[in-house]
Design an enzyme around this catalytic site. Structure first.
Site, short mmCIF file in Angstrom:
data_model
loop_
_atom_site.label_atom_id
_atom_site.label_comp_id
_atom_site.label_asym_id
_atom_site.label_seq_id
_atom_site.Cartn_x
_atom_site.Cartn_y
_atom_site.Cartn_z
CG ASP A 68 -2.03 -0.97 1.17
OD1 ASP A 68 -2.48 -1.36 0.29
OD2 ASP A 68 -2.18 -1.43 2.29
CD GLU A 69 6.23 2.43 2.54
OE1 GLU A 69 7.21 3.45 2.59
OE2 GLU A 69 6.34 1.28 2.92
N GLY A 70 3.69 2.28 -1.83
CA GLY A 70 3.89 3.02 -3.14
C GLY A 70 2.66 3.56 -3.73
#
Length: 204
Positions: A68-70
């Site tokens: 989810d970070e990217g």
């Protein structure tokens, strides 16, 4: 705390109770270990509930999944650039180097290029009736701090580690890495060390 104080100033008072509050920690916190990260997150969640007027649900402070970070960074960058307002504009790719990991997210010009990609590397989102499909990957351990540690580990036990300035010495994982005062600092030699860490000879 400075970020929260800014939110208190900016969000209209009549909207604070219906404004959800969440902290999503990234790779750096994933690397400190489960017990330490849980204690930190519990402390943050307690502070949210005690000191601020926003809507705080369960799991308001969590470690974000690497996948989810990217995409969140990709959405943020493209929202700020205005490229999500129209399909006439190309979206920007993001290369996000943090301390613990590096994220890569892009929307290919040709969607056929995603045909062979693993499902966990595909991120899809629908915004204002427009669908976006991107490739994303989180490279854990390749953030600036973790990659730096990995390079130094290559020189563990060495007294002539060419990536260090002459006369520099550090302790890495209970072992010394040094470049003696009479040693040589060599950019190309250091680059060769880094290439082995990046495994550039492996198939893509």
């Amino acid at each position: 705390v400075p970020l929260m104080d800014a939110a208190v100033r900016e969000v209209p008072t009549q909207l604070t109770k219906c404004t959800p509050l969440a902290l999503k920690a990234t790779a750096g916190l994933r690397l400190v270990g489960k017990q330490a990260s849980e204690e930190i997150l519990n402390g943050v969640e307690s502070m949210f509930k005690k000191d601020y007027p926003f809507a705080v649900g369960s799991d308001s402070a969590v470690v974000m999944d690497g996948k989810d970070e990217g995409p969140y960074a990709w959405l943020t960058v493209n929202f700020l650039l205005g490229t999500l307002n129209s399909r006439q504009e190309k979206t920007a790719a993001i290369f996000d180097m943090g301390g613990g990991s590096t994220q890569l997210v892009f929307e290919p010009d040709n969607m056929d290029n995603l045909a062979g990609a693993p499902a966990e590397n595909i991120y899809q989102v629908k915004l204002r009736d427009t669908s976006y499909k991107t490739y994303q990957h989180s490279h854990l351990g390749y953030g600036l701090k973790e990659a730096g540690k990995s390079i130094k580990r290559i020189g563990k036990g060495s007294k002539d580690f060419v990536c260090f300035p002459k006369g520099h010495e550090e302790k890495i994982d209970d072992d010394n890495v040094a470049n003696q005062q009479e040693g040589v600092q060599d950019f190309n030699g250091c680059l060769a060390h880094v290439d082995t860490m990046l495994k550039k000879d492996k198939p893509c």
